[in-house]
Design a protein around this motif. Structure first.
Motif, PDB file in Angstrom:
ATOM      1  N   VAL A  75       0.826  -1.216   0.000  1.00 42.29           N
ATOM      2  CA  VAL A  75       0.000   0.000   0.000  1.00 42.29           C
ATOM      3  C   VAL A  75       0.859   1.265   0.000  1.00 42.29           C
ATOM      4  O   VAL A  75       0.789   2.066  -0.943  1.00 42.29           O
ATOM      5  N   PRO A  76       1.700   1.499   1.019  1.00 42.15           N
ATOM      6  CA  PRO A  76       2.524   2.721   0.966  1.00 42.15           C
ATOM      7  C   PRO A  76       3.583   2.678  -0.133  1.00 42.15           C
ATOM      8  O   PRO A  76       3.899   3.708  -0.734  1.00 42.15           O
ATOM      9  N   THR A  77       4.124   1.483  -0.404  1.00 46.07           N
ATOM     10  CA  THR A  77       5.192   1.371  -1.403  1.00 46.07           C
ATOM     11  C   THR A  77       4.706   1.766  -2.788  1.00 46.07           C
ATOM     12  O   THR A  77       5.330   2.580  -3.486  1.00 46.07           O
ATOM     13  N   MET A  78       3.575   1.206  -3.223  1.00 44.87           N
ATOM     14  CA  MET A  78       3.092   1.478  -4.568  1.00 44.87           C
ATOM     15  C   MET A  78       2.420   2.838  -4.689  1.00 44.87           C
ATOM     16  O   MET A  78       2.438   3.448  -5.761  1.00 44.87           O
ATOM     17  N   ILE A  79       1.825   3.327  -3.606  1.00 46.50           N
ATOM     18  CA  ILE A  79       1.282   4.691  -3.637  1.00 46.50           C
ATOM     19  C   ILE A  79       2.427   5.676  -3.840  1.00 46.50           C
ATOM     20  O   ILE A  79       2.330   6.611  -4.648  1.00 46.50           O
ATOM     21  N   ALA A  80       3.527   5.460  -3.123  1.00 44.97           N
ATOM     22  CA  ALA A  80       4.686   6.354  -3.255  1.00 44.97           C
ATOM     23  C   ALA A  80       5.304   6.241  -4.645  1.00 44.97           C
ATOM     24  O   ALA A  80       5.621   7.257  -5.280  1.00 44.97           O
ATOM     25  N   ALA A  81       5.480   5.010  -5.148  1.00 48.47           N
ATOM     26  CA  ALA A  81       6.095   4.813  -6.466  1.00 48.47           C
ATOM     27  C   ALA A  81       5.237   5.421  -7.571  1.00 48.47           C
ATOM     28  O   ALA A  81       5.741   6.098  -8.474  1.00 48.47           O
ATOM     29  N   SER A  82       3.922   5.193  -7.496  1.00 50.34           N
ATOM     30  CA  SER A  82       3.021   5.721  -8.526  1.00 50.34           C
ATOM     31  C   SER A  82       2.950   7.238  -8.462  1.00 50.34           C
ATOM     32  O   SER A  82       2.961   7.922  -9.490  1.00 50.34           O
TER      33      SER A  82
END
Length: 270
Positions: A196-203
């Motif tokens: 959740v935080p990883t892909m929100i940040a990457a996107s």
């Protein structure tokens, strides 16, 4: 093949593979090469539609997230430990990602190098899963809250390997967790939550860098891919947990080796 059908197919690929230890990004790169969906905009599309699959985690585990949010307000110990472990595991990729962003984006959009890197990473990662499954020690942590801060940080460091296309973010975090004494079910769930935080940040970071070049068609493609990946991921997550509980991760390892080998043969023949 029409662009609309291509986008739908890629959304399905993303939804199916995001939470399996087989590399969703790697599959999107290979599928993009096969379907002729490549170029500068494809890299952003492949990163951002992962948010659809991430939304599926939030919907399916909303009670868990809600309990943590309420617990944080009440300063409950389990909620604090859950949040601490997620944030510690997220930190390494957040820091390192800023420095390697350009190199990773170049691999994602390279029509020649990207698919080759993915094929090799799929094979190597499959072998690594088989080895770790054999050598894994008796688990000590059976809940996310029971993980030590060192374990959470260690998983976060291992997750950084997934910046190489084809390694698999979920695969790296799950295998890292197993190696550090976390049981299979908790390792898989922790991978979901960490996404959740990883892909929100990457996107978010990718959109910040690339939004000006997307255009109306680019945004529409992302929106459609987002919806399709969300719907498919909702179905896949529960199935994945059933497979892991009964059979472990070896089936996915053999799949990685098979699909990576087939892709490598195809790439070397064209």
């Amino acid at each position: 093949m029409t662009e609309l059908l291509t986008i739908i197919l890629l959304g399905i690929v993303e939804g199916v593979t995001e939470f399996l230890p087989v590399s969703s990004t790697g599959h999107l790169i290979l599928a993009g090469a096969l379907l002729g969906f490549q170029g500068e905009g494809s890299g952003t599309f492949e990163i951002v539609i992962q948010l659809g699959a991430i939304l599926a985690v939030i919907v399916l585990y909303w009670k868990r997230f809600w309990a943590v949010a309420v617990g944080l307000l009440g300063r409950e110990g389990d909620a604090i430990l859950f949040t601490r472990n997620i944030l510690l595991a997220f930190l390494p990729s957040a820091v390192i990602g800023v420095f390697v962003y350009k190199g990773v984006k170049a691999l994602l959009t390279s029509p020649s190098v990207g698919p080759l890197v993915v094929s090799i990473a799929l094979i190597v990662g499959g072998i690594a899963i088989l080895v770790i499954e054999k050598l894994v020690k008796e688990p000590e942590a059976h809940e996310v809250e029971a993980m030590t801060w060192k374990t959470a940080l260690g998983i976060g460091i291992v997750q950084c390997l997934a910046m190489i296309p084809g390694v698999s973010r979920s695969g790296a975090t799950i295998m890292g967790a197993l190696s550090l004494g976390v049981d299979r079910k908790t390792a898989a769930e922790f991978s979901f939550f960490l996404a959740v935080p990883t892909m929100i940040a990457a996107s978010g970071y990718d959109l910040l860098k690339s939004h000006a070049s997307l255009g109306e068609s680019g945004w529409l493609a992302i929106a459609l891919g987002f919806v399709v990946s969300f719907v498919v991921a909702m179905l896949v997550i529960r199935w994945f947990m059933t497979i892991v509980t009964r059979h472990g991760f070896a089936p996915f390892a053999w799949y990685r080796i098979a699909i990576g080998g087939a892709a490598l043969i195809w790439l070397l023949s064209i």
